[in-house]
Design an enzyme around this catalytic site. Structure first.
Site, PDB file in Angstrom:
ATOM      1  N   ASP A   1       0.900  -1.260   0.095  1.00  0.00           N
ATOM      2  CA  ASP A   1       0.036  -0.020  -0.146  1.00  0.00           C
ATOM      3  C   ASP A   1       0.669   1.278  -0.114  1.00  0.00           C
ATOM      4  O   ASP A   1       0.503   2.204   0.550  1.00  0.00           O
ATOM      5  CB  ASP A   1      -1.055   0.007   1.269  1.00  0.00           C
ATOM      6  CG  ASP A   1      -1.776  -1.243   1.383  1.00  0.00           C
ATOM      7  OD1 ASP A   1      -2.058  -1.609   0.366  1.00  0.00           O
ATOM      8  OD2 ASP A   1      -1.577  -1.755   2.553  1.00  0.00           O
TER       9      ASP A   1
ATOM     10  N   LYS B   1       2.246   2.391  -4.829  1.00  0.00           N
ATOM     11  CA  LYS B   1       2.895   1.852  -6.415  1.00  0.00           C
ATOM     12  C   LYS B   1       2.173   2.060  -7.403  1.00  0.00           C
ATOM     13  O   LYS B   1       2.690   2.554  -8.616  1.00  0.00           O
ATOM     14  CB  LYS B   1       3.343   0.249  -6.214  1.00  0.00           C
ATOM     15  CG  LYS B   1       4.291  -0.070  -4.879  1.00  0.00           C
ATOM     16  CD  LYS B   1       4.429  -1.426  -4.906  1.00  0.00           C
ATOM     17  CE  LYS B   1       3.193  -2.300  -4.547  1.00  0.00           C
ATOM     18  NZ  LYS B   1       2.734  -2.054  -3.045  1.00  0.00           N
TER      19      LYS B   1
ATOM     20  N   GLY C   1      -4.419  -4.176  -4.627  1.00  0.00           N
ATOM     21  CA  GLY C   1      -5.458  -3.199  -5.204  1.00  0.00           C
ATOM     22  C   GLY C   1      -4.589  -2.025  -5.270  1.00  0.00           C
ATOM     23  O   GLY C   1      -4.237  -1.031  -4.422  1.00  0.00           O
ATOM     24  N   HIS C   2      -4.418  -1.921  -6.751  1.00  0.00           N
ATOM     25  CA  HIS C   2      -3.449  -0.790  -7.008  1.00  0.00           C
ATOM     26  C   HIS C   2      -4.527   0.679  -7.273  1.00  0.00           C
ATOM     27  O   HIS C   2      -5.036   0.613  -8.484  1.00  0.00           O
ATOM     28  CB  HIS C   2      -2.313  -0.887  -8.082  1.00  0.00           C
ATOM     29  CG  HIS C   2      -1.523  -2.085  -7.398  1.00  0.00           C
ATOM     30  ND1 HIS C   2      -0.530  -2.534  -8.440  1.00  0.00           N
ATOM     31  CD2 HIS C   2      -1.111  -2.455  -6.221  1.00  0.00           C
ATOM     32  CE1 HIS C   2       0.354  -3.247  -7.671  1.00  0.00           C
ATOM     33  NE2 HIS C   2      -0.144  -3.127  -6.608  1.00  0.00           N
TER      34      HIS C   2
ATOM     35  N   GLN D   1       2.346  -5.864  -3.133  1.00  0.00           N
ATOM     36  CA  GLN D   1       2.825  -5.983  -1.703  1.00  0.00           C
ATOM     37  C   GLN D   1       4.248  -5.015  -1.473  1.00  0.00           C
ATOM     38  O   GLN D   1       4.451  -4.255  -2.234  1.00  0.00           O
ATOM     39  CB  GLN D   1       2.708  -7.430  -1.628  1.00  0.00           C
ATOM     40  CG  GLN D   1       1.522  -8.186  -1.219  1.00  0.00           C
ATOM     41  CD  GLN D   1       0.837  -8.567  -2.596  1.00  0.00           C
ATOM     42  OE1 GLN D   1       1.611  -9.215  -3.400  1.00  0.00           O
ATOM     43  NE2 GLN D   1      -0.428  -8.340  -2.933  1.00  0.00           N
TER      44      GLN D   1
END
Ligand code: IMP
Length: 427
Positions: free
Chosen positions: A13, A16, A40-41, A223
């Protein structure tokens, strides 16, 4: 060889998605190389706001070839939904490619992830319950099914039926739950296979060709380093390697082909799930950071644990990845604080240590040793040049760079693409 890897330097988180979205404009190819839909980007750009779980963040750049590499585990239901949503919003998905070697997340993986977590009781890892651990376990145990297997329905059925017999024995005899139906899974996965067939192919040659042509390629990590099964806070980790080395394996390129490695650090620390986090705060400052930055999980909605920047962990991340530059994200979140702390060492059993312990029980006992710096209490969201940042803000960034032993390449001062201070070029 302009291959840039974008790597999470903390517990995930770190932002990225924004960094990749920004650099993807210059890249000809973006490759996702690890994790699965536990990621979850979050991306905010002219197409809207998206939380991409599997599709590489480069999908919004028209000329960019996107690849889901062999190192990713794919829940086809999630991927089909994601592609559908992008199409509905007029995002072109024709440049998406999926490695035929990527493993599938099967319904028993998600089921087992939840059951295993419940059986751990107070020692639960706090996984995203997306079946990530069980899918990577099967990959290593040679019990996996790869997405390329969906292209041959007869062989797929044969493999699924023998594997399901074994999985159903575990579900019924170990966990006492109902067995899963072979026919249902087979039919459902054949449908996913038909939808995804145009995207599935051998991808290593495509990547090599792009690199040989000297085109800019981005490796998109998922991650963060401190969730790596080798170097993270084991066993409170994920199950594939988010490191730059994982980028080489999960994309299928030699390590010598990666030319720069950008470590993405949030300007403070957050973590979701259980496991040690030495600088965690439980006070008004962490509440303030959480609310200001909306620090809630993209996939699970869980409130993230928040704390000060940990330079001991940050230096360790730099070392095990070989970062050539650091991207500092969410910097504007600190704009209102009167003073800031950076953890520069730990106190462990009466000793001061400067390393990140490998043993999770030792790390649990580590007390942070802080250095205090003045806050700047001025909005930075409209600043685009490093020199224009207030003096204490530059001091904070310079001190981080010194402590983690890595120069700062870019600073994010807001979620929009434009809200970025480019200190040195990434490509
Ligand atoms: P898993 O990857 O779902 O097995 O979860 C293992 C650990 O990694 C848990 O602590 C999760 O909260 C954490 N984790 C997995 N994916 C992410 C992510 O994208 N961001 C932050 N934490 C994650």
């Amino acid at each position: 060889m302009p291959v840039v890897a974008v790597i999470g330097a903390q517990w995930g988180d770190e932002g990225k998605g924004k960094v990749v979205d920004l650099l993807a404009g210059k890249a000809k190819m973006v490759v996702r190389f690890s994790g699965g839909d536990n990621a979850g980007h979050t991306i905010i750009n002219p197409f809207g706001k998206y939380a991409l779980r599997l599709v590489p963040s480069g999908i919004f750049s028209k000329q960019t070839v996107c690849i889901i590499g062999n190192g990713v585990v794919i829940n086809p239901e999630v991927l089909v939904e994601e592609i559908d949503l992008l199409k509905q919003n007029n995002v072109d998905t024709s440049m998406l490619n999926i490695s035929d070697r990527a493993h599938l997340i099967m319904p028993y993986h998600t089921l087992l992830d939840g059951l295993e977590e419940e059986s751990r009781g107070g020692k639960a890892i706090g996984t995203t319950r997306r079946g990530i651990g069980p899918a990577f376990t099967d990959k290593t145990a040679r019990l996996g099914i790869r997405i390329g297997d969906l292209l041959d329905k007869v062989a797929f059925k044969e493999r699924l039926s023998s594997l399901l017999e074994y999985k159903n024995a575990i579900l019924t005899r170990v966990f006492g739950v109902e067995p899963l139906s072979l026919d249902e899974i087979y039919q459902q996965y054949c449908q996913y296979g038909e939808f995804l067939t145009p995207y599935i192919r051998e991808t290593t040659a495509m990547i090599e060709e792009m690199i040989d042509r000297q085109e800019p390629v981005l490796l998109e990590g998922a991650q963060g380093t401190l969730l790596d099964p080798d170097f993270g806070t084991y066993p409170y980790t994920t199950s594939s390697s988010p490191l730059a080395g994982g980028g080489s394996l999960g994309a299928g390129i030699g390590p010598n082909r990666i030319s720069s490695i950008l470590g993405v650090y949030k300007a403070y620390c957050t973590r979701v799930g259980t496991g040690p986090m030495p600088t965690e705060l439980n006070d008004e400052i962490s509440d303030q950071i959480r609310e200001r930055a909306h620090e809630y999980g993209t996939v699970t909605g869980r409130p993230r644990r928040c704390g000060w920047f940990d330079a001991v962990a940050g230096r360790f991340s730099k070392r095990v990845n070989g970062f050539t530059g650091a991207a500092i994200t969410r910097f504007d979140i600190l704009d209102t604080l009167p003073a800031l702390k950076i953890c520069v060492a730990y106190r462990l059993d009466g000793r001061t240590i400067d390393y990140f312990p490998g043993n999770v029980n030792d790390l649990e006992r580590c007390e942070p040793v802080y250095e205090e710096l003045p806050g700047w209490q001025t909005p930075t969201t409209d600043i685009r040049e490093y020199e224009q940042l207030p003096e204490p803000a530059r001091q904070y960034l310079d001190r981080i760079a010194e402590l983690i032993n890595c120069p700062v390449s870019l600073v994010c001062v807001g979620p929009e693409r434009s809200q970025t201070i480019q200190v040195r070029p990434a490509f």
